[in-house]
Design a protein around this motif. Structure first.
Motif, PDB file in Angstrom:
ATOM      1  N   UNK A  91      44.604  81.849  82.757  1.00 21.24           N
ATOM      2  CA  UNK A  91      44.400  83.157  83.380  1.00 21.24           C
ATOM      3  C   UNK A  91      45.231  83.333  84.640  1.00 21.24           C
ATOM      4  N   UNK A  92      45.295  82.279  85.457  1.00 20.20           N
ATOM      5  CA  UNK A  92      46.124  82.335  86.662  1.00 20.20           C
ATOM      6  C   UNK A  92      47.594  82.491  86.319  1.00 20.20           C
ATOM      7  N   UNK A  93      48.046  81.742  85.302  1.00 17.19           N
ATOM      8  CA  UNK A  93      49.438  81.843  84.873  1.00 17.19           C
ATOM      9  C   UNK A  93      49.758  83.241  84.356  1.00 17.19           C
ATOM     10  N   UNK A  94      48.835  83.826  83.575  1.00 19.10           N
ATOM     11  CA  UNK A  94      49.047  85.185  83.071  1.00 19.10           C
ATOM     12  C   UNK A  94      49.106  86.189  84.213  1.00 19.10           C
ATOM     13  N   UNK A  95      48.251  85.997  85.208  1.00 19.77           N
ATOM     14  CA  UNK A  95      48.259  86.885  86.387  1.00 19.77           C
ATOM     15  C   UNK A  95      49.587  86.798  87.134  1.00 19.77           C
ATOM     16  N   UNK A  96      50.137  85.585  87.253  1.00 24.35           N
ATOM     17  CA  UNK A  96      51.401  85.405  87.961  1.00 24.35           C
ATOM     18  C   UNK A  96      52.577  85.992  87.184  1.00 24.35           C
ATOM     19  N   UNK A  97      52.520  85.904  85.854  1.00 23.74           N
ATOM     20  CA  UNK A  97      53.636  86.365  85.031  1.00 23.74           C
ATOM     21  C   UNK A  97      53.552  87.848  84.684  1.00 23.74           C
ATOM     22  N   UNK A  98      52.418  88.480  84.958  1.00 24.36           N
ATOM     23  CA  UNK A  98      52.255  89.892  84.598  1.00 24.36           C
ATOM     24  C   UNK A  98      53.327  90.802  85.206  1.00 24.36           C
ATOM     25  N   UNK A  99      53.683  90.657  86.495  1.00 24.69           N
ATOM     26  CA  UNK A  99      54.766  91.509  87.028  1.00 24.69           C
ATOM     27  C   UNK A  99      56.096  91.316  86.301  1.00 24.69           C
TER      28      UNK A  99
END
Length: 269
Positions: free
Chosen positions: A18-26
């Motif tokens: 989830x943290x990785x997805x949040x970081x890669x979302x932009x």
């Protein structure tokens, strides 16, 4: 209950993903909108799929010129900060002198100091020296704030080195230069590479310090900030996506090389 037990067992993995997805979302948003064809000047709403921006990434006046300036500054700042930072790191780890504790403390100041304070201080220094603001003042400023990050990365690697390896090379009649090139430098190379990559990313991305000391020179972050006031061209998303893909490919290549070396060491009797 089975789901609850499964969730508890995989909580750390789920949180990490989830943290990785949040970081890669932009990055995902930037990539998606690089294929957009907006009807207005602002590329904020999806309108139509198009590859026009990818076919002509330099179609916007001044953008590729600013990108070239940013790349030149980043490369030169990386080289300068890596060379100086590596020498400083070795000096702080290998030698004992009176000012060593003070220098160790001062090294962390650029990392802890707010960028706007450093930017204003550098601008005051350049103006008092009568220096003309432009490419060279940007380069000097970037080397200065990148230096601390390189020293920290290389210093951590040098501190973990086993001195017995260098002593073994000397016992085998290797001179100081041979010992450094064939033993010390290869062992310290991962830390040096990490510091260099960090310096390049910080230099290419910097806006505040650059904006204070740029004069009439325009870097890519400054161009993006200026274009956002009057309309964001799709080509900005193209350049951002390309830089992200290059970084990902570099990381993947490093991982593949590291795995190959590990397998070779494991196969070596």
């Amino acid at each position: 209950m089975p789901f609850v037990n499964w969730f508890k067992r995989h909580l750390v993995v789920i949180a990490g993903l989830g943290t990785l997805a949040y970081l890669l979302l932009p990055n995902v948003v930037v990539t998606v909108f690089s294929f957009n064809k907006p009807k207005s000047r602002f590329n904020y709403q999806w309108q139509q799929f198009s590859t026009d921006a990818w076919k002509d990434p330099c179609g916007v006046a001044g953008m590729c010129d600013s990108l070239s300036v940013s790349l030149q500054v980043a490369v030169y700042a990386t080289l300068g900060a890596t060379v100086l930072g590596t020498m400083i790191a070795f000096a702080l780890v290998r030698y004992r002198f009176r000012a060593r504790p003070v220098i160790n403390s001062l090294i962390f100041l650029p990392m802890a100091m707010p960028e706007v304070v450093m930017a204003a201080s550098l601008l005051t220094l350049f103006l008092n020296m009568g220096a003309k603001l432009g490419f060279w003042t940007i380069l000097i400023a970037h080397i200065m704030f990148c230096l601390s990050f390189v020293v920290t990365a290389v210093k951590a690697r040098v501190m973990s080195m086993d001195p017995r390896l260098e002593q073994a090379a000397q016992d085998l009649y290797a001179g100081p230069v041979q010992t450094f090139l064939r033993v010390t430098l290869p062992i310290a190379a991962p830390g040096i590479a990490a510091g260099a990559l960090l310096a390049f990313a910080l230099s290419f991305d910097d806006f505040i310090i650059t904006n204070f000391n740029a004069g009439s020179t325009v870097t890519f972050p400054m161009y993006v900030w200026g274009s956002a006031q009057r309309g964001t061209p799709v080509q900005i998303n193209v350049i951002g996506t390309a830089m992200f893909l290059v970084a990902v490919l570099f990381v993947l290549a490093s991982m593949v090389m590291g795995n190959r070396r590990s397998k070779q060491k494991a196969q070596t009797p």
